[in-house]
Motif scaffolding. Structure first.
Motif, PDB file in Angstrom:
ATOM      1  N   CYS A  54       0.093   2.536  -5.433  1.00 59.97           N
ATOM      2  CA  CYS A  54      -0.969   3.362  -4.859  1.00 59.97           C
ATOM      3  C   CYS A  54      -1.353   2.823  -3.479  1.00 59.97           C
ATOM      4  O   CYS A  54      -1.107   1.667  -3.153  1.00 59.97           O
ATOM      5  CB  CYS A  54      -2.215   3.317  -5.743  1.00 59.97           C
ATOM      6  SG  CYS A  54      -2.055   4.217  -7.277  1.00 59.97           S
ATOM      7  N   GLU A  55      -2.006   3.675  -2.707  1.00 58.40           N
ATOM      8  CA  GLU A  55      -2.568   3.230  -1.434  1.00 58.40           C
ATOM      9  C   GLU A  55      -3.738   2.293  -1.736  1.00 58.40           C
ATOM     10  O   GLU A  55      -4.334   2.361  -2.822  1.00 58.40           O
ATOM     11  CB  GLU A  55      -3.032   4.439  -0.612  1.00 58.40           C
ATOM     12  CG  GLU A  55      -1.886   5.314  -0.149  1.00 58.40           C
ATOM     13  CD  GLU A  55      -0.874   4.554   0.713  1.00 58.40           C
ATOM     14  OE1 GLU A  55      -1.280   3.792   1.613  1.00 58.40           O
ATOM     15  OE2 GLU A  55       0.338   4.729   0.474  1.00 58.40           O
ATOM     16  N   PRO A  56      -4.100   1.407  -0.808  1.00 59.32           N
ATOM     17  CA  PRO A  56      -5.161   0.421  -1.075  1.00 59.32           C
ATOM     18  C   PRO A  56      -6.471   1.020  -1.583  1.00 59.32           C
ATOM     19  O   PRO A  56      -7.103   0.447  -2.477  1.00 59.32           O
ATOM     20  CB  PRO A  56      -5.341  -0.271   0.273  1.00 59.32           C
ATOM     21  CG  PRO A  56      -3.986  -0.186   0.900  1.00 59.32           C
ATOM     22  CD  PRO A  56      -3.454   1.164   0.484  1.00 59.32           C
ATOM     23  N   VAL A  65      -5.251  -4.378 -15.021  1.00 55.09           N
ATOM     24  CA  VAL A  65      -5.541  -5.786 -14.759  1.00 55.09           C
ATOM     25  C   VAL A  65      -4.223  -6.533 -14.552  1.00 55.09           C
ATOM     26  O   VAL A  65      -3.281  -6.373 -15.318  1.00 55.09           O
ATOM     27  CB  VAL A  65      -6.337  -6.407 -15.931  1.00 55.09           C
ATOM     28  CG1 VAL A  65      -6.457  -7.906 -15.794  1.00 55.09           C
ATOM     29  CG2 VAL A  65      -7.711  -5.779 -16.021  1.00 55.09           C
ATOM     30  N   GLY A  66      -4.183  -7.323 -13.497  1.00 50.69           N
ATOM     31  CA  GLY A  66      -2.999  -8.123 -13.202  1.00 50.69           C
ATOM     32  C   GLY A  66      -1.972  -7.440 -12.322  1.00 50.69           C
ATOM     33  O   GLY A  66      -0.986  -8.049 -11.929  1.00 50.69           O
ATOM     34  N   ALA A  67      -2.200  -6.169 -11.980  1.00 51.10           N
ATOM     35  CA  ALA A  67      -1.247  -5.448 -11.131  1.00 51.10           C
ATOM     36  C   ALA A  67      -1.356  -5.936  -9.689  1.00 51.10           C
ATOM     37  O   ALA A  67      -2.431  -6.273  -9.208  1.00 51.10           O
ATOM     38  CB  ALA A  67      -1.508  -3.952 -11.188  1.00 51.10           C
ATOM     39  N   LYS A  68      -0.215  -5.978  -9.022  1.00 49.38           N
ATOM     40  CA  LYS A  68      -0.171  -6.306  -7.599  1.00 49.38           C
ATOM     41  C   LYS A  68      -0.034  -5.000  -6.831  1.00 49.38           C
ATOM     42  O   LYS A  68       0.739  -4.134  -7.219  1.00 49.38           O
ATOM     43  CB  LYS A  68       1.023  -7.208  -7.291  1.00 49.38           C
ATOM     44  CG  LYS A  68       0.967  -8.544  -7.989  1.00 49.38           C
ATOM     45  CD  LYS A  68       2.216  -9.347  -7.682  1.00 49.38           C
ATOM     46  CE  LYS A  68       2.214 -10.646  -8.459  1.00 49.38           C
ATOM     47  NZ  LYS A  68       3.454 -11.405  -8.236  1.00 49.38           N
ATOM     48  N   ASN A  69      -0.758  -4.872  -5.729  1.00 44.47           N
ATOM     49  CA  ASN A  69      -0.696  -3.651  -4.937  1.00 44.47           C
ATOM     50  C   ASN A  69       0.360  -3.770  -3.843  1.00 44.47           C
ATOM     51  O   ASN A  69       0.281  -4.632  -2.981  1.00 44.47           O
ATOM     52  CB  ASN A  69      -2.061  -3.350  -4.321  1.00 44.47           C
ATOM     53  CG  ASN A  69      -2.094  -2.034  -3.578  1.00 44.47           C
ATOM     54  OD1 ASN A  69      -2.668  -1.947  -2.512  1.00 44.47           O
ATOM     55  ND2 ASN A  69      -1.511  -1.002  -4.126  1.00 44.47           N
ATOM     56  N   VAL A  70       1.370  -2.907  -3.943  1.00 38.93           N
ATOM     57  CA  VAL A  70       2.395  -2.777  -2.915  1.00 38.93           C
ATOM     58  C   VAL A  70       2.521  -1.276  -2.662  1.00 38.93           C
ATOM     59  O   VAL A  70       3.183  -0.580  -3.423  1.00 38.93           O
ATOM     60  CB  VAL A  70       3.751  -3.364  -3.366  1.00 38.93           C
ATOM     61  CG1 VAL A  70       4.784  -3.208  -2.265  1.00 38.93           C
ATOM     62  CG2 VAL A  70       3.619  -4.808  -3.795  1.00 38.93           C
ATOM     63  N   PRO A  71       1.855  -0.753  -1.621  1.00 40.86           N
ATOM     64  CA  PRO A  71       1.933   0.689  -1.372  1.00 40.86           C
ATOM     65  C   PRO A  71       3.375   1.175  -1.278  1.00 40.86           C
ATOM     66  O   PRO A  71       4.258   0.455  -0.801  1.00 40.86           O
ATOM     67  CB  PRO A  71       1.195   0.858  -0.039  1.00 40.86           C
ATOM     68  CG  PRO A  71       0.254  -0.304   0.006  1.00 40.86           C
ATOM     69  CD  PRO A  71       0.999  -1.430  -0.665  1.00 40.86           C
TER      70      PRO A  71
END
Length: 135
Positions: A54-56, A65-71
């Motif tokens: 997803c976008e920031p 919980v625990g997911a890393k955000n990489v658009p």
């Protein structure tokens, strides 16, 4: 041999139905989608990494919980991706649509166990799994 010749339609029907039964499991072997429960199993037992594409702003509104955000647009060469390409990568987004495309892209980049989370973040929340919001 006479049986096959005399009952060729039954044999064809049996082969076709067998192929239709095997198709979902064969398709799942190359990637595809996993349920939230299967994703948790991959994370716990195989040290899988949960990546939210997803976008920031969407990510801040709520993510597993625990997911890393990489658009999605910055997947290529992202540092948050595991260096070991045989590590399971579970990709998620708001609904699961971008995640499917992202998982296919990651498999092309060599991540052999990249899969999309079925239903995305909604599917995760519907399975009563923890969701967090960031400021």
């Amino acid at each position: 041999m006479d049986f096959l010749r005399e009952n060729w339609m039954l044999v064809l029907l049996a082969v076709t139905s067998g192929a239709m039964l095997l198709r979902p499991s064969l398709a799942g072997a190359g990637g595809g989608k996993v349920s939230a429960n299967e994703a948790v199993r991959l994370i716990n037992r195989e040290k899988g990494v949960l990546i939210d594409v997803c976008e920031p702003a969407e990510f801040a509104a709520g993510h597993p919980v625990g997911a890393k955000n990489v658009p999605f647009g910055s997947l290529d060469g992202a540092k948050a991706l595991p260096s070991n390409k045989s590590t399971p990568v579970i990709v998620t987004c708001a609904s699961g649509a971008r995640a499917g495309r992202a998982a296919a892209l990651l498999r092309k980049q060599g991540y052999e166990k990249a899969v999309a989370l079925a239903g995305g973040n909604r599917g995760w929340a519907d399975a009563s799994l923890p969701v967090e919001k960031t400021a």
